[in-house]
Design a protein around this motif. Sequence first.
Motif, mmCIF file in Angstrom:
data_model
loop_
_atom_site.group_PDB
_atom_site.id
_atom_site.type_symbol
_atom_site.label_atom_id
_atom_site.label_comp_id
_atom_site.label_asym_id
_atom_site.label_seq_id
_atom_site.Cartn_x
_atom_site.Cartn_y
_atom_site.Cartn_z
ATOM 1 N N ARG A 1 -28.028 -16.279 24.499
ATOM 2 C CA ARG A 1 -27.096 -15.488 23.693
ATOM 3 C C ARG A 1 -25.681 -15.664 24.224
ATOM 4 O O ARG A 1 -25.416 -15.425 25.407
ATOM 5 N N TYR B 1 -27.393 -14.962 19.303
ATOM 6 C CA TYR B 1 -28.437 -15.820 19.855
ATOM 7 C C TYR B 1 -28.396 -17.218 19.252
ATOM 8 O O TYR B 1 -28.109 -17.392 18.067
ATOM 9 N N PHE C 1 -35.043 -12.042 19.007
ATOM 10 C CA PHE C 1 -33.704 -12.600 19.196
ATOM 11 C C PHE C 1 -32.760 -12.288 18.037
ATOM 12 O O PHE C 1 -32.002 -13.141 17.582
#
Length: 443
Positions: free
Chosen positions: A81, A136, A415
């Motif tokens: 990320r 992400y 994510f």
Amino acid sequence: MRLFLPANPIFWLYIVLLYGCNNSKQINPAPEPGNSGAFHDSNKQTIPVGGNAWLENGGMLSETGLTDWSDPQTVCTTYLRVTKPGMLKISLLLHPQAGKTNLKVSLFNNSKTVTVEGNTQKEFFAGEWQVTEPGYIPISVQGISRSGETFGVFSAIVVSGEAVGPELSYVRNNEGDYFYWGRRGPSVHLNYNTRKLNNIEWFYSEVTVPKGNDVTGSYFMANGFNGGYFGMQVNSDEERRILFSVWSPFETDDPGNIPQEDKIVLLKKGEHVNTGEFGNEGSGGQSYLVYPWKAGNTYRFLLRGKPEAQNTTVYTAYFYAPEDKNWRLIASFKRPKTNTYLTDLYSFLENFIPETGNIQRMALYGNQWVADANGRWTELTQITFTGDETARKNFRKDYAGGVDNGRFYLKNCGFFNAFTPLDQEFTRPAGKVKPEVDLEGLR
């Protein structure tokens, strides 16, 4: 002695150009895929595959990275990320087999081919990608062709560039077995505000898992307390459980080490309920009912904690399914060296299977009430949102919680980008729907 210099202007132009070229800064050519990591910026960071990747179609993932990699259908996707946009430079830390191997590196639907060869581990430059916004980034690597038996051992992804900052989120190392914990994903909690309440004997709550969120490995824990927890799980594609556990006051991960005087004692259990001991995350008494609960339905959980004589407390759990329309006993345990009503009430959402830590799931937690020893009910409407060490170490940021349409919610894994900062307080509107349960009838 006189020095004679040519007057020809072409001569002087040649001298100027020659001098200027020799003193200008050297301009590096654009890096070609497959070259070493020398083209990285000074802020490069190394993302271990073993703690940040998931596989499709074969291969084996371990602490050293991706091994047993021979199938061109295998895809290894690593997540990190970033907190800002900009150029992202990527290279692969890989130990190739003897011969030449071609790999495909994909990011944002943009793929580049990398040729690797040699017989030692080193970096192979993959290229540069433009990151347009924070969040992400999935980096996928797939084998195309090979001359050796496998595509090699793929250990890490190395990144640098404008998009790489100190707040980059990924599992940095395996200290404390965090490749395992990190791939499980962050656990998140609702800690209920009961500061002004005393002698809490009963704790009631409701949980709804929206359709599509019943991911294998999920534990939707409804009624947690200082000493144990109670909720529902997805244990496999075929099995789901209603789980109730009470920890021993003796701290150990091996139930075999618990002295007899510190063991949790089973007093009674419901029909078809399995009971025994558990370990690895503390130890104690465990009970579970294999039950095919359904996503989209709302299930009710009722927990009792009653101090007894001889410095003991009895904890009893009841479960209500709309399919059955009745309260059923899960189990009742006696905990030694404890003499207290219910304290530190909470709910949580966790994933206990690392292989599904890349799949998002969420649940709605609503209508929380407690009753004191006299049977007086009080609605709980305030929580503090917290997370585990995986979240606090900035290893994973795919977690969220708060209020959704009158109920608290928790979300983790997969994510997603919109995370909720930890340690915030939230208040849901009071529903004023007191639990419909005959406490005297349950006793």
